[in-house]
Design a protein around this motif. Structure first.
Motif, PDB file in Angstrom:
ATOM      1  N   LEU A  22       1.344  -0.904  -0.570  1.00  0.00           N
ATOM      2  CA  LEU A  22       0.551   0.277   0.084  1.00  0.00           C
ATOM      3  C   LEU A  22       0.658   1.527  -0.676  1.00  0.00           C
ATOM      4  O   LEU A  22       0.935   2.329  -0.585  1.00  0.00           O
ATOM      5  CB  LEU A  22      -0.800   0.048   0.981  1.00  0.00           C
ATOM      6  N   ARG A  23       2.044   1.163   1.285  1.00  0.00           N
ATOM      7  CA  ARG A  23       2.863   2.354   0.791  1.00  0.00           C
ATOM      8  C   ARG A  23       3.261   3.244  -0.212  1.00  0.00           C
ATOM      9  O   ARG A  23       4.232   3.047  -1.081  1.00  0.00           O
ATOM     10  CB  ARG A  23       3.689   2.116   2.288  1.00  0.00           C
ATOM     11  N   ARG A  54       2.816   1.443  -3.530  1.00  0.00           N
ATOM     12  CA  ARG A  54       2.071   2.245  -4.604  1.00  0.00           C
ATOM     13  C   ARG A  54       1.711   3.621  -4.191  1.00  0.00           C
ATOM     14  O   ARG A  54       1.611   4.859  -4.790  1.00  0.00           O
ATOM     15  CB  ARG A  54       0.190   1.746  -5.194  1.00  0.00           C
ATOM     16  N   ALA A  55       0.753   3.665  -2.921  1.00  0.00           N
ATOM     17  CA  ALA A  55       1.292   5.149  -2.730  1.00  0.00           C
ATOM     18  C   ALA A  55       2.389   6.100  -2.267  1.00  0.00           C
ATOM     19  O   ALA A  55       1.959   7.570  -3.657  1.00  0.00           O
ATOM     20  CB  ALA A  55       0.760   6.021  -1.268  1.00  0.00           C
TER      21      ALA A  55
END
Lengths: 326, 510
Positions: free
Chosen positions: A185-186, A188-189
């Protein structure tokens, strides 16, 4: 074209697609984190050389593999330093890495082995040898005579080196890591909006270095595969543009892991067909220039980029060094 | 509760911060009591944002101490600020556009390595927060698919999910319609009632008066005053901000209308993605009149200015003084428009109005570099341009009046004056002007407004685009409201108010 020829071509497809797949996933990690990497080619080449060279010197392909990964990681480190820490231009850094690898490998090879920029041929434990599944037939004549199912089992599924199976496993693992974990998630963020990650109290620099390191490891495996599994030794420029085809595949796959698998296998098929002009002529009834097949991945990528087959939107913060500001 | 025994939620003591030779914050001390809304007001560049960045761990102060709830606290990074219970809603949202609301909320505050349990937990507490503070959002919506008002709620929810007790909002209403802004202030009131402390940073006096309990004024890096909002007035605050008396109302006489200068019929613009940005717009501007175009940013105003200014293509009919203007093709460019008497002060002066690295005199020549007065044989007469620029700078009170200084070294207000001088002094029939006072300090706003009105009184037609409703209402003679690429309606400026225009800006037929 008989069934066996088809199986043979698919078998070649798998073997040729594997380095593309590994490099493509390497690029995926890096670019998803916002670091463009056109140095995949150089990293693969460096890894190919060092794996072969060290495997030849030590007699162990495993030590060779580690050396290849280390070489690739070293170049990743340079890329990271230039583009993350010093906020340099990522394309320029990538180009530099490609040149560095192209020159350095031949130079060191000549200095170490004096064989015209090659490493000695590898054999036995210096290579990743094919793994034969239980019950699989090994000689071409035996396979040819077997049932279709047995042909698929023996020729297509069995008989690849360990790295092939590792590469295939990397696809679901990448997917799981990206979409099912906090790290993903991080990651991709940080490729989409690093400011969001920064203000959430997570280190942009740390994430990007992690991504670049994963990229280095995968490129290292891809390079080792080239010189110790696909071939038996290093020759000059043996990556032969695969790093760039992998980038094309990455765009074609729109930066998604499973699609990276499909794209690299499609491009691998083109490379396999390039080696078998007789088959193409038999199937479509006309000669196709091998060069055309070689160019097809790029042509298809241009078509994709032009937006004919859906839009390929790269990670939004890609290529931009992150500068803290409000 | 007695304020003397309660520790302040935040106390800053002697904070100083310099960027090179620029002293952004000078010995700033401030106490913010818990359960209050504390406003910080000041012009652009007064140091508000730097101060808040120090509080959120973006910058480290050169000197000074921070106390949170009475405890001395070091805030070296955002992580520490979050741990100290500080949440920040930035002016430009820090959201990942193609993530869902839920993913944005847990980013950086996940509970463990796997996402699933984190998402489930966040979904549950999001519903609780939504109910508690009337902050309803769809947890599964993608950020890029929801409006800015919703995005702002997500930012507030992000802070609350991290258990922030202190919420800092930086210019929160810049992108909102008036009704969305009202809604935001209701939410803030609710948060205050639950005991949260809120710091509201703004340059809008009205918001300070409406929403805050206490207000601190900053000027040139210093805290000039902290007063109870109830004990002050907008005039007093403006004076504290600028350091002298300021005219908040624009002085102007009723317009003397002439002939129609600009007539636009059925103007359409379709962008590169095939999206229709202007949907058959019709309007006209008369000589001696200011037509104000109101609307939330992004509803087609920019496209309107671009087409009229000659750097985007459109279809339809546009006439200037009765003669048609080419909207496409060879004669549809800025140069031809200028030759016809259309001057343009673009919305984004730093990108479209100026080249920031070029000097003031070079910028003054742009677009008018073919002027015979600027030529000397086949060469450009730089000395003549510098001379001309110097005179213009004097007339427009540009400070410092040095034509050789690069555009980026002037303040926002002075940059705007340079652009304005270049365009107005050419004696155009029609002035297109977008966001004339965006990022401009109050003192310069007064001057720029006076110039626009003076131009009108000379019998020129002016098309004014602004997202600041107050500005539209005080300058324009007639107001047209744009929403989603068309004109919702037109009103005489004297016969409407913010409420009606606000509804029209939100797309409500009135």
């Amino acid at each position: 074209m008989d069934f066996f020829t088809l199986i043979q071509i698919l078998d070649a497809t798998v073997r040729l697609a594997i380095p593309l797949l590994l490099a493509c996933l390497a690029g995926l990690f890096s670019e998803r984190a916002g670091i463009f990497d056109i140095g995949l080619e150089g990293k693969m080449l460096a890894a190919a050389f060092f794996s072969a060279a060290i495997a030849s010197m030590t007699g162990s392909v495993w030590i060779g593999l580690l050396a290849g990964i280390a070489a690739s990681l070293f170049l990743s480190g340079i890329h990271g330093l230039a583009s993350i820490t010093f906020r340099g231009n990522q394309l320029i850094s990538g180009v530099a890495i490609n040149f560095l690898a192209a020159g350095m490998t031949v130079l060191i090879a000549q200095s170490w082995f004096s064989q015209g920029g090659r490493t000695p041929s590898l054999s036995g434990a210096e290579r990743f040898n094919p793994i034969n599944f239980p019950g699989a037939l090994t000689t071409t004549n035996e396979v040819k005579a077997a049932s279709p199912l047995m042909q698929v089992y023996s020729e297509l599924l069995s008989g690849h080196s360990l790295l092939v199976y590792v590469a295939l496993l990397t696809v679901p693992m990448t997917w799981w890591l990206l979409y099912r974990t906090r790290f993903g998630l991080r990651l991709r963020a940080v490729g989409e909006n690093p400011a969001a990650v920064d203000t959430a109290g997570v280190s942009v620099v740390g994430l990007r270095y992690a991504a670049v390191a994963i990229c280095g490891i995968l490129c290292g495996i891809a390079g080792a595969y080239l010189s110790t599994a696909l071939q038996a030794g290093f020759v000059k420029d043996m990556s032969a543009g695969r790093g760039f085809i992998a980038l094309a595949a990455l765009i074609f796959a729109k930066w998604r892991p499973w699609h990276a698998l499909y794209a690299t296998f499609l491009f691998g098929l083109f490379q396999a067909l390039e080696l078998r002009p007789d088959v193409i002529e038999a199937v479509i009834g006309m000669k196709v220039q091998g060069q055309f097949l070689g160019a097809l991945p790029y042509i298809m990528t241009v078509v994709i980029l032009a937006g004919f087959v859906g839009k390929a939107i790269p990670p939004r913060a890609g290529g931009e060094p992150y500068v803290k500001e409000r | 509760m007695n304020n003397d025994t309660t520790a302040p939620a935040i106390e800053l003591k002697g904070i100083s911060k310099a960027f090179g030779p620029v002293q952004a914050n000078k010995d700033i001390s401030i106490r913010v009591m818990p359960g209050t809304i504390h406003g910080i007001i000041g012009e652009n560049g007064a140091g508000k944002s730097t101060l808040m960045s120090i509080l959120y761990g973006f910058y480290k102060a050169d000197k000074g101490e921070i106390f949170i709830g009475g405890q001395k606290t070091e805030i070296p990074d955002s992580q520490a600020a979050i741990a100290a219970g500080i949440g920040m809603v930035f002016q430009h949202f820090k959201l990942v556009e193609n993530f869902t609301v839920l993913e944005n909320i847990i980013l950086g505050a996940e509970d463990g390595r796997l996402l699933k349990p984190s998402l489930a937990k966040a979904r549950k507490s999001l519903l609780e927060l939504a109910a508690e503070y009337e902050l309803n959002v769809d947890p599964d919506a993608l950020i890029e698919e929801i409006g800015v008002g919703m995005q702002q709620r997500v930012e507030i929810l992000k802070a609350l999910y991290r258990q922030a007790d202190i919420l800092i909002l930086d210019e929160p209403t810049g992108v909102l319609t008036p009704s969305e802004a009202d809604q935001l202030f209701r939410i803030l009131g609710r948060l205050r009632a639950e005991g949260k402390t809120i710091i509201l940073i703004t340059h809008k006096l009205r918001e300070i008066m409406e929403a805050t309990d206490t207000v601190s004024v900053m000027r040139r890096g210093e805290m000039t005053a902290t007063v109870k909002t109830a004990d002050t007035s907008p005039e007093e605050l403006a004076e504290l901000m600028v350091g002298r008396k300021v005219l908040l109302q624009v002085d102007k006489t009723p317009p003397t209308l002439g002939d129609v200068v600009l007539d636009v019929q059925n103007l359409r613009v379709v962008d590169e993605q095939g999206v229709e940005r202007l949907k058959s717009i019709s309007l006209n501007v008369r000589a001696g009149e200011i037509l104000g175009i109101a609307g939330v940013a992004g509803n087609g105003q920019s496209e309107l200015l671009e087409v009229l200014g000659g750097y985007a293509d459109g279809t339809g009919s546009v006439t200037l003084n009765g003669e048609a203007i080419d909207l496409t093709g060879k004669y549809s460019d800025g140069k031809t428009r200028r030759a016809r008497g259309i001057a343009h002060v673009p919305e984004d002066r730093q990108r479209e109005g100026l080249i920031m690295d070029y000097s003031a005199w070079e910028n003054t020549a742009f677009g008018y570099h073919d002027d015979p007065a600027y030529q000397s044989g086949i060469f450009i007469n730089n000395a003549a341009i510098r001379q001309d620029t110097e005179e213009k700078m004097e007339r427009f009170d540009v400070r410092p009046p040095n034509p050789r200084l690069a555009a980026k070294n002037f303040s926002g207000g002075n940059q705007q004056k340079i652009v304005l001088a270049r365009e107005i002094e050419r004696n155009p029939d029609l002035l297109l002007i977008g966001q004339p006072t965006r990022g401009v300090d109050i003192g310069a706003i007064e001057f720029i407004h006076q110039q626009i009105v003076a131009l009108r009184d000379q019998g020129k037609a002016i098309l004014l685009v602004s997202v600041e409703l107050e500005e539209i209402l005080s300058l324009a003679d007639r107001v047209a409201v744009m929403f989603d690429g068309h004109i919702m309606g037109e009103r005489a400026a004297g016969e409407t108010d913010e409420k009606e225009l606000g509804l029209m800006m939100a797309g409500v037929e009135t």
